[in-house]
Design a protein around this motif. Structure first.
Motif, PDB file in Angstrom:
ATOM      1  N   VAL A  29      50.264 -17.302 -22.181  1.00 52.22           N
ATOM      2  CA  VAL A  29      51.250 -18.565 -21.562  1.00 52.22           C
ATOM      3  C   VAL A  29      50.823 -19.439 -22.833  1.00 52.22           C
ATOM      4  N   GLU A  30      50.441 -19.914 -23.714  1.00 49.36           N
ATOM      5  CA  GLU A  30      50.826 -20.542 -24.871  1.00 49.36           C
ATOM      6  C   GLU A  30      52.272 -19.881 -25.952  1.00 49.36           C
ATOM      7  N   SER A  33      55.431 -20.042 -24.079  1.00 44.75           N
ATOM      8  CA  SER A  33      56.030 -21.190 -23.527  1.00 44.75           C
ATOM      9  C   SER A  33      56.658 -20.762 -25.416  1.00 44.75           C
ATOM     10  N   ASP A  34      55.924 -20.872 -26.479  1.00 43.98           N
ATOM     11  CA  ASP A  34      56.105 -20.740 -27.592  1.00 43.98           C
ATOM     12  C   ASP A  34      57.657 -20.313 -28.007  1.00 43.98           C
ATOM     13  N   ALA A  37      60.177 -21.549 -25.770  1.00 39.28           N
ATOM     14  CA  ALA A  37      60.973 -23.020 -27.042  1.00 39.28           C
ATOM     15  C   ALA A  37      62.184 -22.964 -28.060  1.00 39.28           C
ATOM     16  N   ALA A  77      63.413 -22.503 -18.321  1.00 37.00           N
ATOM     17  CA  ALA A  77      62.655 -20.470 -17.852  1.00 37.00           C
ATOM     18  C   ALA A  77      62.988 -19.694 -16.765  1.00 37.00           C
TER      19      ALA A  77
END
Length: 93
Positions: A29-30, A33-34, A37, A77
């Motif tokens: 997930v991270e 997300s990164d 972004a 997103a």
């Protein structure tokens, strides 16, 4: 299914401890997300594509007063399911 249900299911399918499964999910997930972004898209063949889209500015209404308000443009997103995922979801039993 919530996150803990997913951790349990992943742990059961992989044979890994729940702590390791939770770490893997959090890392997944991270990482997505990164990338989003940074404005990048993430394509997982057979599953789908995560990407950043634009939502234009528009006019809306305050539901309490009925007064017209301006809603600012923003990035959102988005996820588009891949062919294999779509076929599995729409598979008739």
């Amino acid at each position: 299914m919530n996150k803990q249900d997913l951790v349990s299911a992943m742990s059961k399918k992989s044979g890994l401890p729940k702590k390791v499964s939770e770490f893997a999910i959090n890392s997944f997930v991270e990482s997505i997300s990164d990338a989003l972004a940074k404005g990048e898209s993430v394509q997982l063949i057979g599953f789908g594509t995560f990407k950043v889209g634009k939502r234009n500015a528009r006019k809306g209404r305050n539901p309490q007063t009925g007064k017209e308000i301006k809603i600012a443009a923003k990035k959102v997103a988005q996820f588009k399911a891949g062919k294999a995922l779509s076929e599995k979801v729409n598979k008739k039993k």
